[in-house]
Design a protein around this motif. Structure first.
Motif, mmCIF file in Angstrom:
data_model
loop_
_atom_site.group_PDB
_atom_site.id
_atom_site.type_symbol
_atom_site.label_atom_id
_atom_site.label_comp_id
_atom_site.label_asym_id
_atom_site.label_seq_id
_atom_site.Cartn_x
_atom_site.Cartn_y
_atom_site.Cartn_z
ATOM 1 N N LEU A 40 52.659 39.396 38.807
ATOM 2 C CA LEU A 40 52.330 40.765 38.400
ATOM 3 C C LEU A 40 52.838 41.070 37.006
ATOM 4 O O LEU A 40 52.096 41.594 36.174
ATOM 5 N N TYR A 41 54.070 40.727 36.710
ATOM 6 C CA TYR A 41 54.641 41.070 35.403
ATOM 7 C C TYR A 41 54.005 40.294 34.253
ATOM 8 O O TYR A 41 54.166 40.667 33.095
ATOM 9 N N ARG A 42 53.257 39.238 34.561
ATOM 10 C CA ARG A 42 52.585 38.460 33.511
ATOM 11 C C ARG A 42 51.159 38.926 33.245
ATOM 12 O O ARG A 42 50.480 38.377 32.368
ATOM 13 N N ALA A 43 50.697 39.924 33.967
ATOM 14 C CA ALA A 43 49.340 40.435 33.741
ATOM 15 C C ALA A 43 49.217 40.947 32.305
ATOM 16 O O ALA A 43 50.175 41.513 31.760
ATOM 17 N N PRO A 44 48.071 40.739 31.695
ATOM 18 C CA PRO A 44 47.916 41.061 30.274
ATOM 19 C C PRO A 44 47.880 42.557 29.940
ATOM 20 O O PRO A 44 47.978 42.916 28.772
ATOM 21 N N PHE A 45 47.775 43.402 30.937
ATOM 22 C CA PHE A 45 47.644 44.832 30.646
ATOM 23 C C PHE A 45 48.972 45.567 30.500
ATOM 24 O O PHE A 45 48.995 46.748 30.191
ATOM 25 N N TRP A 46 50.114 44.886 30.706
ATOM 26 C CA TRP A 46 51.409 45.538 30.549
ATOM 27 C C TRP A 46 51.900 45.454 29.118
ATOM 28 O O TRP A 46 51.631 44.487 28.416
ATOM 29 N N THR A 47 52.666 46.446 28.713
ATOM 30 C CA THR A 47 53.373 46.361 27.437
ATOM 31 C C THR A 47 54.595 45.461 27.646
ATOM 32 O O THR A 47 54.970 45.157 28.788
ATOM 33 N N ALA A 48 55.230 45.073 26.568
ATOM 34 C CA ALA A 48 56.429 44.228 26.679
ATOM 35 C C ALA A 48 57.520 44.935 27.482
ATOM 36 O O ALA A 48 58.209 44.307 28.306
ATOM 37 N N THR A 49 57.678 46.213 27.283
ATOM 38 C CA THR A 49 58.705 46.973 27.997
ATOM 39 C C THR A 49 58.389 47.056 29.487
ATOM 40 O O THR A 49 59.267 46.864 30.333
ATOM 41 N N GLN A 50 57.132 47.331 29.821
ATOM 42 C CA GLN A 50 56.722 47.390 31.222
ATOM 43 C C GLN A 50 56.919 46.030 31.883
ATOM 44 O O GLN A 50 57.427 45.935 33.005
ATOM 45 N N ARG A 51 56.521 44.986 31.192
ATOM 46 C CA ARG A 51 56.643 43.618 31.707
ATOM 47 C C ARG A 51 58.109 43.291 32.001
ATOM 48 O O ARG A 51 58.438 42.763 33.066
ATOM 49 N N ALA A 52 58.999 43.618 31.078
ATOM 50 C CA ALA A 52 60.417 43.328 31.259
ATOM 51 C C ALA A 52 60.980 44.090 32.459
ATOM 52 O O ALA A 52 61.741 43.526 33.256
ATOM 53 N N PHE A 53 60.606 45.348 32.611
ATOM 54 C CA PHE A 53 61.077 46.140 33.742
ATOM 55 C C PHE A 53 60.616 45.523 35.058
ATOM 56 O O PHE A 53 61.427 45.309 35.964
ATOM 57 N N LEU A 54 59.327 45.230 35.165
ATOM 58 C CA LEU A 54 58.793 44.668 36.404
ATOM 59 C C LEU A 54 59.455 43.335 36.745
ATOM 60 O O LEU A 54 59.858 43.100 37.887
ATOM 61 N N LYS A 55 59.598 42.477 35.763
ATOM 62 C CA LYS A 55 60.197 41.161 35.984
ATOM 63 C C LYS A 55 61.641 41.304 36.451
ATOM 64 O O LYS A 55 62.057 40.684 37.438
ATOM 65 N N GLU A 56 62.417 42.115 35.767
ATOM 66 C CA GLU A 56 63.830 42.284 36.109
ATOM 67 C C GLU A 56 64.012 42.853 37.509
ATOM 68 O O GLU A 56 64.844 42.379 38.279
ATOM 69 N N GLU A 57 63.216 43.843 37.852
ATOM 70 C CA GLU A 57 63.356 44.480 39.161
ATOM 71 C C GLU A 57 62.987 43.531 40.293
ATOM 72 O O GLU A 57 63.626 43.542 41.348
ATOM 73 N N ILE A 58 61.976 42.699 40.087
ATOM 74 C CA ILE A 58 61.586 41.731 41.122
ATOM 75 C C ILE A 58 62.631 40.622 41.238
ATOM 76 O O ILE A 58 63.050 40.267 42.334
ATOM 77 N N ILE A 59 63.056 40.071 40.112
ATOM 78 C CA ILE A 59 64.020 38.976 40.141
ATOM 79 C C ILE A 59 65.323 39.415 40.801
ATOM 80 O O ILE A 59 65.912 38.673 41.590
ATOM 81 N N GLU A 60 65.758 40.627 40.498
ATOM 82 C CA GLU A 60 67.013 41.123 41.063
ATOM 83 C C GLU A 60 66.832 41.710 42.459
ATOM 84 O O GLU A 60 67.808 42.142 43.066
ATOM 85 N N ASP A 61 65.602 41.720 42.959
ATOM 86 C CA ASP A 61 65.292 42.339 44.242
ATOM 87 C C ASP A 61 65.917 43.735 44.310
ATOM 88 O O ASP A 61 66.524 44.132 45.298
ATOM 89 N N ALA A 62 65.736 44.466 43.220
ATOM 90 C CA ALA A 62 66.305 45.806 43.071
ATOM 91 C C ALA A 62 65.558 46.804 43.949
ATOM 92 O O ALA A 62 64.580 46.462 44.616
ATOM 93 N N ASP A 63 66.006 48.039 43.918
ATOM 94 C CA ASP A 63 65.404 49.035 44.805
ATOM 95 C C ASP A 63 63.958 49.374 44.448
ATOM 96 O O ASP A 63 63.270 49.990 45.236
ATOM 97 N N TRP A 64 63.494 48.950 43.295
ATOM 98 C CA TRP A 64 62.087 49.135 42.937
ATOM 99 C C TRP A 64 61.203 48.029 43.520
ATOM 100 O O TRP A 64 59.977 48.121 43.485
ATOM 101 N N ALA A 65 61.782 46.952 44.012
ATOM 102 C CA ALA A 65 61.019 45.764 44.419
ATOM 103 C C ALA A 65 59.962 46.069 45.475
ATOM 104 O O ALA A 65 58.852 45.536 45.409
ATOM 105 N N GLY A 66 60.265 46.918 46.431
ATOM 106 C CA GLY A 66 59.304 47.217 47.488
ATOM 107 C C GLY A 66 58.021 47.839 46.966
ATOM 108 O O GLY A 66 56.917 47.412 47.321
ATOM 109 N N VAL A 67 58.142 48.823 46.107
ATOM 110 C CA VAL A 67 56.947 49.486 45.581
ATOM 111 C C VAL A 67 56.232 48.588 44.559
ATOM 112 O O VAL A 67 55.007 48.634 44.441
ATOM 113 N N ILE A 68 56.979 47.741 43.860
ATOM 114 C CA ILE A 68 56.341 46.777 42.956
ATOM 115 C C ILE A 68 55.533 45.777 43.776
ATOM 116 O O ILE A 68 54.408 45.417 43.394
#
Length: 76
Positions: A40-68
């Motif tokens: 998901l975080y590698r999809a071409p439609f994200w900005t660099a900031t959006q991509r970094a947020f999505l990647k970090e939250e998934i990798i850390e299995d943070a509280d955003w992971a479920g909705v991501i």
């Protein structure tokens, strides 16, 4: 510590995108299907900031992971 449950609207607002249900549905319709094997975080439609947020939250299995994960499923 209690985990926070985020909504799809919260996620879209966090990403700086319109967060009302119609805008979310329109975004998903415009960007699906996400290619198989594309993280998901590698999809071409994200900005660099959006991509970094999505990647970090998934990798850390943070509280955003479920909705991501939910967004990923809806884009598949």
């Amino acid at each position: 510590m209690e985990a926070h449950l985020h909504t799809m609207s919260n996620l879209f607002a966090q990403l700086g995108l319109p967060a009302d249900p119609t805008a979310i549905d329109d975004f998903i319709s415009a960007h699906r299907p996400l290619g198989s094997g594309v993280a998901l975080y590698r999809a071409p439609f994200w900005t660099a900031t959006q991509r970094a947020f999505l990647k970090e939250e998934i990798i850390e299995d943070a509280d955003w992971a479920g909705v991501i994960d939910e967004l990923n499923a809806r884009l598949s």
